[in-house]
Write a protein that holds these residues in place. Sequence first.
Motif, PDB file in Angstrom:
ATOM      1  N   VAL A  42       0.839  -1.200   0.000  1.00 19.38           N
ATOM      2  CA  VAL A  42       0.000   0.000   0.000  1.00 19.38           C
ATOM      3  C   VAL A  42       0.870   1.244   0.000  1.00 19.38           C
ATOM      4  O   VAL A  42       0.604   2.214  -0.704  1.00 19.38           O
ATOM      5  N   GLY A  43       1.955   1.220   0.771  1.00 20.75           N
ATOM      6  CA  GLY A  43       2.875   2.353   0.787  1.00 20.75           C
ATOM      7  C   GLY A  43       3.491   2.611  -0.564  1.00 20.75           C
ATOM      8  O   GLY A  43       3.633   3.763  -1.008  1.00 20.75           O
ATOM      9  N   VAL A  44       3.846   1.538  -1.273  1.00 18.91           N
ATOM     10  CA  VAL A  44       4.434   1.689  -2.604  1.00 18.91           C
ATOM     11  C   VAL A  44       3.409   2.222  -3.593  1.00 18.91           C
ATOM     12  O   VAL A  44       3.688   3.098  -4.408  1.00 18.91           O
ATOM     13  N   SER A 278       8.870 -11.971 -21.954  1.00 16.42           N
ATOM     14  CA  SER A 278       7.902 -11.819 -20.865  1.00 16.42           C
ATOM     15  C   SER A 278       8.633 -11.871 -19.536  1.00 16.42           C
ATOM     16  O   SER A 278       9.621 -12.603 -19.381  1.00 16.42           O
ATOM     17  N   VAL A 279       8.170 -11.081 -18.585  1.00 18.71           N
ATOM     18  CA  VAL A 279       8.726 -11.078 -17.236  1.00 18.71           C
ATOM     19  C   VAL A 279       7.578 -11.053 -16.236  1.00 18.71           C
ATOM     20  O   VAL A 279       6.469 -10.605 -16.539  1.00 18.71           O
ATOM     21  N   ASN A 280       7.855 -11.534 -15.045  1.00 18.71           N
ATOM     22  CA  ASN A 280       6.837 -11.577 -13.993  1.00 18.71           C
ATOM     23  C   ASN A 280       6.781 -10.244 -13.255  1.00 18.71           C
ATOM     24  O   ASN A 280       7.821  -9.646 -12.951  1.00 18.71           O
ATOM     25  N   ILE A 281       5.583  -9.809 -12.952  1.00 19.66           N
ATOM     26  CA  ILE A 281       5.368  -8.585 -12.182  1.00 19.66           C
ATOM     27  C   ILE A 281       4.835  -8.974 -10.811  1.00 19.66           C
ATOM     28  O   ILE A 281       3.874  -9.730 -10.693  1.00 19.66           O
ATOM     29  N   SER A 282       5.460  -8.451  -9.774  1.00 20.46           N
ATOM     30  CA  SER A 282       5.056  -8.786  -8.410  1.00 20.46           C
ATOM     31  C   SER A 282       3.772  -8.060  -8.033  1.00 20.46           C
ATOM     32  O   SER A 282       3.374  -7.064  -8.655  1.00 20.46           O
ATOM     33  N   ALA A 283       3.125  -8.566  -6.992  1.00 18.99           N
ATOM     34  CA  ALA A 283       1.910  -7.920  -6.492  1.00 18.99           C
ATOM     35  C   ALA A 283       2.197  -6.497  -6.039  1.00 18.99           C
ATOM     36  O   ALA A 283       1.420  -5.580  -6.298  1.00 18.99           O
ATOM     37  N   ALA A 284       3.328  -6.279  -5.362  1.00 12.76           N
ATOM     38  CA  ALA A 284       3.665  -4.934  -4.893  1.00 12.76           C
ATOM     39  C   ALA A 284       3.849  -3.984  -6.062  1.00 12.76           C
ATOM     40  O   ALA A 284       3.433  -2.821  -6.007  1.00 12.76           O
ATOM     41  N   LEU A 286       2.513  -4.279  -9.011  1.00 12.54           N
ATOM     42  CA  LEU A 286       1.213  -4.111  -9.653  1.00 12.54           C
ATOM     43  C   LEU A 286       0.393  -3.029  -8.962  1.00 12.54           C
ATOM     44  O   LEU A 286      -0.424  -2.349  -9.589  1.00 12.54           O
ATOM     45  N   ASP A 287       0.607  -2.843  -7.671  1.00 16.43           N
ATOM     46  CA  ASP A 287      -0.113  -1.823  -6.914  1.00 16.43           C
ATOM     47  C   ASP A 287       0.361  -0.407  -7.214  1.00 16.43           C
ATOM     48  O   ASP A 287      -0.282   0.560  -6.814  1.00 16.43           O
ATOM     49  N   HIS A 288       1.501  -0.293  -7.880  1.00 16.80           N
ATOM     50  CA  HIS A 288       2.080   1.027  -8.117  1.00 16.80           C
ATOM     51  C   HIS A 288       1.288   1.729  -9.217  1.00 16.80           C
ATOM     52  O   HIS A 288       1.219   1.271 -10.354  1.00 16.80           O
ATOM     53  N   LEU A 326      -7.256  -2.233 -12.087  1.00 15.80           N
ATOM     54  CA  LEU A 326      -7.869  -2.249 -13.416  1.00 15.80           C
ATOM     55  C   LEU A 326      -7.342  -1.111 -14.283  1.00 15.80           C
ATOM     56  O   LEU A 326      -7.002  -1.307 -15.453  1.00 15.80           O
ATOM     57  N   ASP A 327      -7.270   0.097 -13.726  1.00 12.94           N
ATOM     58  CA  ASP A 327      -6.786   1.246 -14.504  1.00 12.94           C
ATOM     59  C   ASP A 327      -5.336   1.043 -14.936  1.00 12.94           C
ATOM     60  O   ASP A 327      -4.954   1.410 -16.063  1.00 12.94           O
ATOM     61  N   THR A 328      -4.523   0.456 -14.058  1.00 12.44           N
ATOM     62  CA  THR A 328      -3.123   0.206 -14.403  1.00 12.44           C
ATOM     63  C   THR A 328      -3.014  -0.775 -15.559  1.00 12.44           C
ATOM     64  O   THR A 328      -2.246  -0.561 -16.510  1.00 12.44           O
ATOM     65  N   LEU A 329      -3.794  -1.853 -15.508  1.00 10.48           N
ATOM     66  CA  LEU A 329      -3.745  -2.838 -16.583  1.00 10.48           C
ATOM     67  C   LEU A 329      -4.257  -2.252 -17.898  1.00 10.48           C
ATOM     68  O   LEU A 329      -3.713  -2.540 -18.971  1.00 10.48           O
ATOM     69  N   LYS A 330      -5.286  -1.430 -17.826  1.00 14.97           N
ATOM     70  CA  LYS A 330      -5.799  -0.792 -19.044  1.00 14.97           C
ATOM     71  C   LYS A 330      -4.746   0.130 -19.647  1.00 14.97           C
ATOM     72  O   LYS A 330      -4.559   0.167 -20.871  1.00 14.97           O
ATOM     73  N   ALA A 331      -4.043   0.875 -18.789  1.00 18.12           N
ATOM     74  CA  ALA A 331      -3.001   1.777 -19.286  1.00 18.12           C
ATOM     75  C   ALA A 331      -1.875   1.001 -19.959  1.00 18.12           C
ATOM     76  O   ALA A 331      -1.355   1.404 -21.004  1.00 18.12           O
ATOM     77  N   LEU A 332      -1.495  -0.130 -19.370  1.00 20.04           N
ATOM     78  CA  LEU A 332      -0.455  -0.964 -19.966  1.00 20.04           C
ATOM     79  C   LEU A 332      -0.912  -1.514 -21.312  1.00 20.04           C
ATOM     80  O   LEU A 332      -0.147  -1.544 -22.285  1.00 20.04           O
TER      81      LEU A 332
END
Length: 457
Positions: A42-44, A278-284, A286-288, A326-332
């Motif tokens: 959440v902080g990130v 392809s590379v893996n994206i961490s949950a932290a 993804l929250d950014h 959702l907004d982050t994934l749409k932007a990507l």
Amino acid sequence: YDSSTGLPNRAFFIESLQQVFDADGASRDRVLVLEIDALRRVGVGWGEAVTAALLRELTARLLADLALVLPRPPLQPPHAWGEAKRPLLARLGDSAFAILLSADEVCDLDLAQRLLARLRAPLTVAGVDLVVNARVGIARAPEHGHDAETLVRRAQAAALAAVAERGDEGVIRVYDPRLDNSERHRLALEARLRRAIEREELELWYQPKIDARDGSLMGAEGLVRWRDPREGLIGPDRFIPLAEETGLIVPLTEWVLDRACADLRAFAARGWQEARLSVNISAAQLDHKRLAEEIEARLARDGVAPAALELEITEQALMPRLDSVLDTLKALHELGVAIALDDFGTGYSSLGYLGRFPLDWLKIDRSFIQSLGQGGSGEAVVRAIVALAEGLRLGVVAEGIERDHQARWLLANGCHIHQGYHYARPMEAEVFARRFTGRFEAAPWSGPTGALESFST
């Protein structure tokens, strides 16, 4: 006092507990430590203001549940608390809370279960939808310690051991003496990993993805490795969970993204004009909220087309934060970066989210691949995933293919993008480039009855 929550701080908590020990050498009090896994990410992702609001909400939930089973008096000086033998909730610091229970209070395991259930209930903080998981460590006097510092430290060791189990639901661990050595080892490994990231002792290896119909190379997955000066090569199973626990996963993922973009440029220069990694994206990560902007800047810096990069996200990382990312994934997606859902079918049974998110690929988890050719439910699941991907107009990749019969079965059932030891093990970037430079578009293949020899190791 802790300024963010108004609760007693670590010093108050330990002083209160020590007074109990001083007054009663046979004390049978118990300490529960709750490690909250959402606070770092959440902080990130949203900054200090949302983190502070989340802390206040968590504090309110804990106090509300304690009030159901324990009388909670106004905060008193430690000596008064010790005389009254009353329960105490405190914030130990960062992501940890502590509860002190006397011997005649509610069962510590029952209370831990109740608190975990309350914390897991979805919540909205400062307009952000969140799901919080927690892990609980328990230490009991006198068998786990005869002084306050020892009891608290051992409850924390148990909580950290519970975090290491990485379960999706709350985990409860009672202290075990074997945890002391384990915790010392973990702290030492954390310090070494931090230095490794700073000194760039990490490497990005690549495992090819091929089209099993003709042997053409469709892309490669980047897999991080740690080359330690003392131990040599360390596999991700040892350090990725630690990085996630400690927050080091954020700088580690940033390094992976930087390395992948640089390698894409290098591979294109050496002959792979249609390079795709392809590379893996961490949950932290993804929250950014600015993830798409930062990836766009990396791609522009290295002169890499967005379509050359694919981000793999696990169901376990995606599901607890469906609305918030959702907004982050749409932007990507609008940027042109492909999104793959990794380990598909292993974490959640709900499929309603698939139509909501801008996904491009589903990756069938290796656990389903292992049962192919044996009949049973595993084959039915793979057929269903392939049909689902086709219906949603998504690509589908099978990973973890190790046997020829698995490759044959997948090809016969509509899945032709393959990844696994049957074709190639992960290899260093330079080895990958030397092996495939100048012939990335297609490679000779012996057909579905045999492995692709040029990809074998």
